[in-house]
Enzyme design. Structure first.
Site, short mmCIF file in Angstrom:
data_model
loop_
_atom_site.label_atom_id
_atom_site.label_comp_id
_atom_site.label_asym_id
_atom_site.label_seq_id
_atom_site.Cartn_x
_atom_site.Cartn_y
_atom_site.Cartn_z
N ASP A 211 0.82 -1.22 0.00
CA ASP A 211 0.00 0.00 0.00
C ASP A 211 0.85 1.26 0.00
O ASP A 211 0.32 2.36 -0.13
CB ASP A 211 -0.92 -0.01 1.22
CG ASP A 211 -1.97 1.09 1.19
OD1 ASP A 211 -2.45 1.41 0.09
OD2 ASP A 211 -2.30 1.64 2.26
N SER A 235 -7.54 5.80 -0.53
CA SER A 235 -7.62 4.49 -1.18
C SER A 235 -9.04 3.96 -1.09
O SER A 235 -9.67 4.01 -0.03
CB SER A 235 -6.66 3.51 -0.49
OG SER A 235 -5.33 3.97 -0.57
N GLN A 285 -4.79 -1.14 -7.18
CA GLN A 285 -5.51 -0.29 -6.24
C GLN A 285 -6.17 0.86 -6.99
O GLN A 285 -5.56 1.45 -7.89
CB GLN A 285 -4.58 0.29 -5.17
CG GLN A 285 -5.31 1.12 -4.13
CD GLN A 285 -4.39 1.65 -3.02
OE1 GLN A 285 -4.16 2.85 -2.93
NE2 GLN A 285 -3.88 0.74 -2.20
#
Length: 295
Positions: A211, A235, A285
């Site tokens: 991440d 996110s 993502q």
């Protein structure tokens, strides 16, 4: 404090966060509890709750069954000053595959929801996209915290106190730069100190790292950077596929690109390689991104 002691302390703090407690208050789900890293913004780092949710799920599995994919949604901002409760639903256990749903809660509402699939180690077809050529070696690059002169002290301290040593191949994206506006970048990463040999921990720590910085291929394409006044990034979801084992206390190259941005959202993808060129994982993502209008 020596540099080695500082590095060891940062990683030990991460290990404490990933060391979940198992609750006996089980209903139809397995219940785990954990804590968070303190964060300057007060919001939980997404990779942390992702890694914690994965560890909770792995603790409910048959022996020698490992994660190969996960798909998760960040539902609400988490409060890093509060504890986290993670509920694991044992959705399915088959002959070769298991499926788990993990949901992380604060104040009785979910902040993150994940479904992950796990498989026994089976033989089969194999191929992998090779690592890009010509990427500078990590030892030729400086850590990000040494390349961000001009940022507030609190931000520099946050970078130097994180458990991961992150080194951008191009300019770090915390400040404006003269780099070409392209929707791709490369980042070297590893933990600052050694981790135990437990492969479950290394898989979760890889999720933790996945991440970090992946959003930047979207920002770099438009000349945006983290300290840009008025920039808003959050996110939305995160997907990851584990292909081969790797140690996260050894150098890994995160090759990132953004194939699309539209409607206040941007999609980023990444491939993670060992320093020797073995493809370890793929990541995707989507983020919400709002860039201030030019005056």
């Amino acid at each position: 404090m020596s540099a080695d002691t500082h590095a060891r302390n940062t990683v030990d703090r991460l290990l404490d966060v990933l060391d979940l407690d198992f609750s006996q208050a089980r209903t139809t789900e397995d219940i785990f509890t954990g804590t968070s890293h303190p964060m300057p913004t007060g919001r939980i780092y997404g990779g942390q709750v992702l890694a914690q949710s994965l560890i909770a799920a792995e603790r409910t599995l048959p022996e020698n069954r490992t994660v190969h994919s996960m798909h998760g949604y960040f539902l609400r901002p988490g409060d890093s000053s509060q504890g986290i409760t993670i509920a694991v639903d044992r959705i399915h256990d088959g002959r070769s595959f298991s499926t788990r749903r993990s949901q992380a809660y604060q104040n009785g509402v979910p902040i993150f929801s994940m479904i992950a699939s796990f498989q026994d180690d089976d033989p089969g077809l194999e191929h992998a996209v090779p690592m890009p050529e010509g990427v500078p070696a990590p030892d030729t690059l400086s850590p990000d915290e040494d390349r961000v002169v001009g940022l507030p002290d609190a931000v520099v301290r946050m970078l130097s106190e994180r458990a991961a040593d992150i080194r951008h191949v191009d300019s770090p994206l915390y400040l404006p730069s003269d780099d070409e506006r392209v929707p791709h970048q490369g980042v070297w990463m590893r933990m600052r100190a050694s981790l135990p040999d437990d492969p479950v921990l290394h898989r979760a720590a890889l999720a933790y790292l996945s991440d970090m910085t992946i959003q930047e291929s979207i920002l770099r394409a438009h000349g945006a950077y983290w300290s840009l006044p008025g920039l808003k990034v959050a996110s939305l979801d995160h997907a990851m596929w584990w292909h081969r084992p790797a140690r996260v206390d050894e150098w890994l190259l995160y090759v990132q690109e953004s194939p699309n941005a539209r409607g206040g959202r941007g999609l980023a993808t990444g491939r993670i390689y060992t320093e020797g060129g073995t493809l370890v994982a793929n990541v995707a993502q989507e983020i919400m991104v709002r860039v201030p209008e030019a005056p």
